[in-house]
Design a protein around this motif. Structure first.
Motif, short mmCIF file in Angstrom:
data_model
loop_
_atom_site.label_atom_id
_atom_site.label_comp_id
_atom_site.label_asym_id
_atom_site.label_seq_id
_atom_site.Cartn_x
_atom_site.Cartn_y
_atom_site.Cartn_z
N VAL A 16 1.31 -1.22 0.29
CA VAL A 16 -0.04 0.38 0.15
C VAL A 16 0.75 1.38 -0.10
N GLU A 17 0.35 2.14 -0.98
CA GLU A 17 1.22 3.71 -1.14
C GLU A 17 0.54 5.06 -0.09
N ASN A 18 0.91 5.93 -0.55
CA ASN A 18 0.41 6.87 0.06
C ASN A 18 -0.41 6.95 1.55
N ILE A 19 0.10 6.05 2.21
CA ILE A 19 -0.81 6.27 3.73
C ILE A 19 -0.72 7.54 4.08
N PRO A 20 -1.61 8.30 4.97
CA PRO A 20 -0.69 9.40 5.22
C PRO A 20 0.20 8.75 7.17
N GLY A 54 5.02 6.19 4.27
CA GLY A 54 4.16 6.04 3.70
C GLY A 54 3.63 5.08 3.01
N ARG A 55 4.21 4.05 3.77
CA ARG A 55 4.31 2.78 2.41
C ARG A 55 4.04 1.56 3.54
N ASP A 73 -7.73 -0.11 -4.13
CA ASP A 73 -7.30 0.86 -4.79
C ASP A 73 -7.51 1.76 -5.65
N GLY A 74 -7.37 2.59 -5.29
CA GLY A 74 -7.50 3.99 -5.64
C GLY A 74 -8.97 5.02 -4.86
N ASN A 75 -8.55 4.46 -3.90
CA ASN A 75 -9.75 4.75 -2.45
C ASN A 75 -9.27 5.88 -1.80
N GLN A 76 -10.31 6.22 -1.58
CA GLN A 76 -9.02 7.85 -0.09
C GLN A 76 -9.56 6.99 1.34
N ARG A 80 -6.39 10.67 1.09
CA ARG A 80 -4.90 10.51 0.12
C ARG A 80 -5.42 9.28 -0.25
N ILE A 81 -5.64 9.68 -1.83
CA ILE A 81 -5.90 8.14 -2.09
C ILE A 81 -4.35 7.73 -2.67
N ILE A 82 -4.52 6.41 -2.00
CA ILE A 82 -3.81 5.19 -2.05
C ILE A 82 -3.88 4.16 -3.38
#
Length: 93
Positions: A16-20, A54-55, A73-76, A80-82
């Motif tokens: 998972v990428e782009n997590i807070p 963030g991963r 995938d693509g949810n917020q 943030r869009i993950i």
């Protein structure tokens, strides 16, 4: 990001990428908990600053549970869009 290993295996781990940056293991487990039984959550931290990168990797008990998680995938997550995908690292033999 898909590779031949992830596509043909019974992969139970997702990336998972782009997590807070202030997200913790419990929050990730709760967010992905409806997908199936989670056996481990591993957030990636910078070894020098010890801050989240963030991963994360999340391992599920069953391959079908990991496949369910790909639907996020693509949810917020907190605005943030993950990005959710299978891990690409092959297991060590």
């Amino acid at each position: 990001y898909f590779n031949s290993y992830a596509r043909r295996s019974n992969n139970t781990t997702i990336y998972v990428e782009n997590i807070p940056n202030d997200c913790n293991d419990d929050e990730l487990a709760e967010y992905f908990g409806n997908c199936g039984i989670i056996t481990s959550v591993n957030i990636h931290y910078n070894r020098y600053s010890e801050k989240s990168m963030g991963r994360a990797n999340i391992t599920f008990r069953e391959p079908a549970d990991a496949a369910n998680a790909l639907q996020l995938d693509g949810n917020q997550m907190r605005g943030r869009i993950i990005r959710v995908d299978y891990t690409t690292q092959q297991p060590r033999l």
